[in-house]
Write an enzyme that holds these catalytic residues in place. Structure first.
Site, PDB file in Angstrom:
ATOM      1  NE  ARG A 162     -28.259 133.299  39.364  1.00 39.11           N
ATOM      2  CZ  ARG A 162     -28.884 134.470  39.540  1.00 39.11           C
ATOM      3  NH1 ARG A 162     -30.139 134.626  39.175  1.00 39.11           N
ATOM      4  NH2 ARG A 162     -28.232 135.493  40.054  1.00 39.11           N
ATOM      5  CB  SER A 210     -22.171 131.412  41.915  1.00 39.85           C
ATOM      6  OG  SER A 210     -21.857 132.776  41.981  1.00 39.85           O
ATOM      7  CD  GLU A 280     -25.926 129.957  40.116  1.00 39.11           C
ATOM      8  OE1 GLU A 280     -25.955 130.438  41.277  1.00 39.11           O
ATOM      9  OE2 GLU A 280     -25.683 130.638  39.107  1.00 39.11           O
TER      10      GLU A 280
HETATM   11  C1  LIG Z   1     -17.014 133.509  35.192  1.00 37.71           C
HETATM   12  C2  LIG Z   1     -18.487 133.181  35.271  1.00 37.71           C
HETATM   13  C3  LIG Z   1     -19.366 134.112  35.795  1.00 37.71           C
HETATM   14  C4  LIG Z   1     -20.738 133.829  35.882  1.00 37.71           C
HETATM   15  N1  LIG Z   1     -21.574 134.762  36.409  1.00 37.71           N
HETATM   16  C5  LIG Z   1     -22.900 134.512  36.472  1.00 37.71           C
HETATM   17  C6  LIG Z   1     -23.798 135.492  37.001  1.00 37.71           C
HETATM   18  O1  LIG Z   1     -23.425 136.588  37.386  1.00 37.71           O
HETATM   19  N2  LIG Z   1     -25.119 135.174  37.045  1.00 37.71           N
HETATM   20  C7  LIG Z   1     -25.600 133.982  36.603  1.00 37.71           C
HETATM   21  O2  LIG Z   1     -26.821 133.762  36.657  1.00 37.71           O
HETATM   22  N3  LIG Z   1     -24.766 133.037  36.113  1.00 37.71           N
HETATM   23  C8  LIG Z   1     -23.438 133.266  36.029  1.00 37.71           C
HETATM   24  N4  LIG Z   1     -22.590 132.309  35.532  1.00 37.71           N
HETATM   25  C9  LIG Z   1     -23.119 130.984  35.153  1.00 37.71           C
HETATM   26  C10 LIG Z   1     -23.529 130.858  33.680  1.00 37.71           C
HETATM   27  O3  LIG Z   1     -22.794 131.742  32.858  1.00 37.71           O
HETATM   28  C11 LIG Z   1     -25.027 131.101  33.492  1.00 37.71           C
HETATM   29  O4  LIG Z   1     -25.778 130.154  34.210  1.00 37.71           O
HETATM   30  C12 LIG Z   1     -25.423 131.034  32.012  1.00 37.71           C
HETATM   31  O5  LIG Z   1     -26.685 131.605  31.868  1.00 37.71           O
HETATM   32  C13 LIG Z   1     -25.447 129.610  31.466  1.00 37.71           C
HETATM   33  O6  LIG Z   1     -25.602 129.674  30.062  1.00 37.71           O
HETATM   34  P1  LIG Z   1     -24.893 128.579  29.134  1.00 37.71           P
HETATM   35  O7  LIG Z   1     -25.316 128.824  27.739  1.00 37.71           O
HETATM   36  O8  LIG Z   1     -23.441 128.554  29.381  1.00 37.71           O
HETATM   37  O9  LIG Z   1     -25.577 127.270  29.691  1.00 37.71           O
HETATM   38  P2  LIG Z   1     -24.865 125.860  29.929  1.00 37.71           P
HETATM   39  O10 LIG Z   1     -23.888 125.979  31.033  1.00 37.71           O
HETATM   40  O11 LIG Z   1     -24.390 125.323  28.639  1.00 37.71           O
HETATM   41  O12 LIG Z   1     -26.117 125.007  30.424  1.00 37.71           O
HETATM   42  C14 LIG Z   1     -26.748 125.321  31.641  1.00 37.71           C
HETATM   43  C15 LIG Z   1     -28.111 124.628  31.663  1.00 37.71           C
HETATM   44  O13 LIG Z   1     -28.926 125.181  30.632  1.00 37.71           O
HETATM   45  C16 LIG Z   1     -29.363 124.157  29.721  1.00 37.71           C
HETATM   46  N5  LIG Z   1     -29.365 124.778  28.388  1.00 37.71           N
HETATM   47  C17 LIG Z   1     -28.361 125.443  27.786  1.00 37.71           C
HETATM   48  N6  LIG Z   1     -28.772 125.942  26.609  1.00 37.71           N
HETATM   49  C18 LIG Z   1     -30.064 125.564  26.461  1.00 37.71           C
HETATM   50  C19 LIG Z   1     -31.052 125.768  25.456  1.00 37.71           C
HETATM   51  N7  LIG Z   1     -30.816 126.488  24.351  1.00 37.71           N
HETATM   52  N8  LIG Z   1     -32.271 125.208  25.638  1.00 37.71           N
HETATM   53  C20 LIG Z   1     -32.547 124.487  26.751  1.00 37.71           C
HETATM   54  N9  LIG Z   1     -31.660 124.265  27.730  1.00 37.71           N
HETATM   55  C21 LIG Z   1     -30.436 124.812  27.592  1.00 37.71           C
HETATM   56  C22 LIG Z   1     -28.386 123.010  29.883  1.00 37.71           C
HETATM   57  O14 LIG Z   1     -29.018 121.780  29.602  1.00 37.71           O
HETATM   58  C23 LIG Z   1     -28.019 123.133  31.364  1.00 37.71           C
HETATM   59  O15 LIG Z   1     -29.003 122.495  32.147  1.00 37.71           O
HETATM   60  C24 LIG Z   1     -21.223 132.570  35.428  1.00 37.71           C
HETATM   61  C25 LIG Z   1     -20.327 131.634  34.886  1.00 37.71           C
HETATM   62  C26 LIG Z   1     -18.974 131.930  34.802  1.00 37.71           C
HETATM   63  C27 LIG Z   1     -18.046 130.911  34.199  1.00 37.71           C
END
Ligand SMILES: Cc1cc2nc3c(=O)[nH]c(=O)nc-3n(C[C@H](O)[C@H](O)[C@H](O)COP(=O)(O)OP(=O)(O)OC[C@H]3O[C@@H](n4cnc5c(N)ncnc54)[C@H](O)[C@@H]3O)c2cc1C
Length: 286
Positions: A162, A210, A280
């Site tokens: 992660r 998580s 996380e």
């Molecule tokens: C119901 C639910 C289930 C989930 N299940 C999982 C799972 O099974 N496995 C898992 O790993 N995660 C899971 N997650 C967490 C999350 O979905 C992941 O971490 C996802 O990859 C985050 O992507 P995001 O675009 O929403 O990032 P954000 O939440 O918007 O940002 C997360 C981080 O990434 C950075 N970021 C975002 N976009 C960019 C970009 N384009 N360039 C540079 N930095 C960027 C942000 O600055 C921040 O530090 C879950 C979340 C929820 C709500």
């Protein structure tokens, strides 16, 4: 077109739908727009952060004095050339996986249901059911701090559990090399993955997934549950009854409710089990 808005409540921009506002907010759709926004903020000397779909962040209830750049709408395109797929950062991961499955390209199915953007998922090295997004990644196109666009090969990026060394870059697109497979069996696999999630996770509630990373040789959810914390509430924040490593917003939780519950869970697990859990979720402006 006005690209930058002022004094914007953030709850519509991230999954927790809790408190917080930003002094400035921008939602670029193209690299040109993004570059213009970054130039503007540099001239003004304003700090910034980027978010993707906002599925792994929690903003504090305080005003974020800088600029929040929402990348969910950036580069919403997918290009395929045989078993190579290039995907823009703003594309939801589930759309990418629907596309690759339909195209008979395997490798990403286990990630189906992670509600992030492709860019955010690369930065987080999102993973599920034994697969991490970095497993099939070939290259990532980024915007560096100097304002230059360039590509990093898989070998140039460090991926961990992660986390990745992409912190500090803005991910613009990602290139995957996948394996040929039967589209019907891939469809079945992603449906199965989705139903496993529905069964085990409170996917219908606002959360960040998580809250804590998996500690060595253990599970955060198991530790939290064995401390008797399932169902515990602070305000409208609750340790999910369905999965103890999820803290959900039951509707009107403030970020402070969620944050205090995270800290309470962390302290309790440490004092009862001797395990220091690591968040996380990305805590912003606390
Ligand atoms: C119901 C639910 C289930 C989930 N299940 C999982 C799972 O099974 N496995 C898992 O790993 N995660 C899971 N997650 C967490 C999350 O979905 C992941 O971490 C996802 O990859 C985050 O992507 P995001 O675009 O929403 O990032 P954000 O939440 O918007 O940002 C997360 C981080 O990434 C950075 N970021 C975002 N976009 C960019 C970009 N384009 N360039 C540079 N930095 C960027 C942000 O600055 C921040 O530090 C879950 C979340 C929820 C709500």
């Amino acid at each position: 077109m006005k690209l930058i808005s002022e004094n914007v409540f953030l709850k519509d921009y991230y999954f927790y739908r809790a408190g917080g506002a930003a002094r400035y907010l921008a939602c670029p759709k193209t690299i040109q727009e993004l570059s213009g926004i970054l130039e503007w903020r540099q001239k003004k000397g304003i700090s910034y952060i980027v978010i993707g779909a906002g599925s792994n962040v929690l903003f504090s209830d305080d005003l974020f004095e800088g600029l929040v750049i929402v990348l969910e709408g950036l580069n919403r395109w997918i290009i395929r050339s045989s078993n190579r797929v290039i995907c823009g950062a703003g594309v939801p991961l589930h759309s990418l996986i629907e596309f690759t499955a339909l195209s008979g390209l395997a490798g990403l199915e286990n990630l189906y249901g992670i509600p992030g953007s492709t860019g955010g998922s690369c930065l987080m090295n999102a993973g599920a059911f034994g697969t991490e997004i970095s497993d099939n990644l070939e290259k990532v196109e980024v915007l560096g701090s100097e304002g230059k666009v360039f590509k990093l090969s898989r070998e140039e990026i460090e991926f961990g559990y992660r986390k990745s060394s992409l912190d500090g870059y803005i991910v613009l697109s990602a290139e995957f090399l996948l394996k040929y497979a039967d589209p019907l069996s891939l469809r079945k696999k992603i449906d199965l993955t989705a139903s496993k999630r529905d069964e085990k996770q409170p996917v219908e509630s606002c959360s960040c997934g998580s809250v804590f990373k998996r500690p060595e040789n253990n599970y955060a959810g198991t530790l939290i549950e064995s401390c008797g914390l399932k169902g515990l509430r602070i305000g409208d924040a609750e340790v999910s009854e369905k999965h103890a490593n999820f803290i959900i917003n039951r509707g009107n939780a403030t970020s402070s409710d969620i944050y205090r519950l995270i800290k309470y869970v962390k302290d309790t697990v440490y004092s009862q089990k001797g395990v220091l859990l690591e968040e996380e979720v990305k805590l912003i402006n606390f």
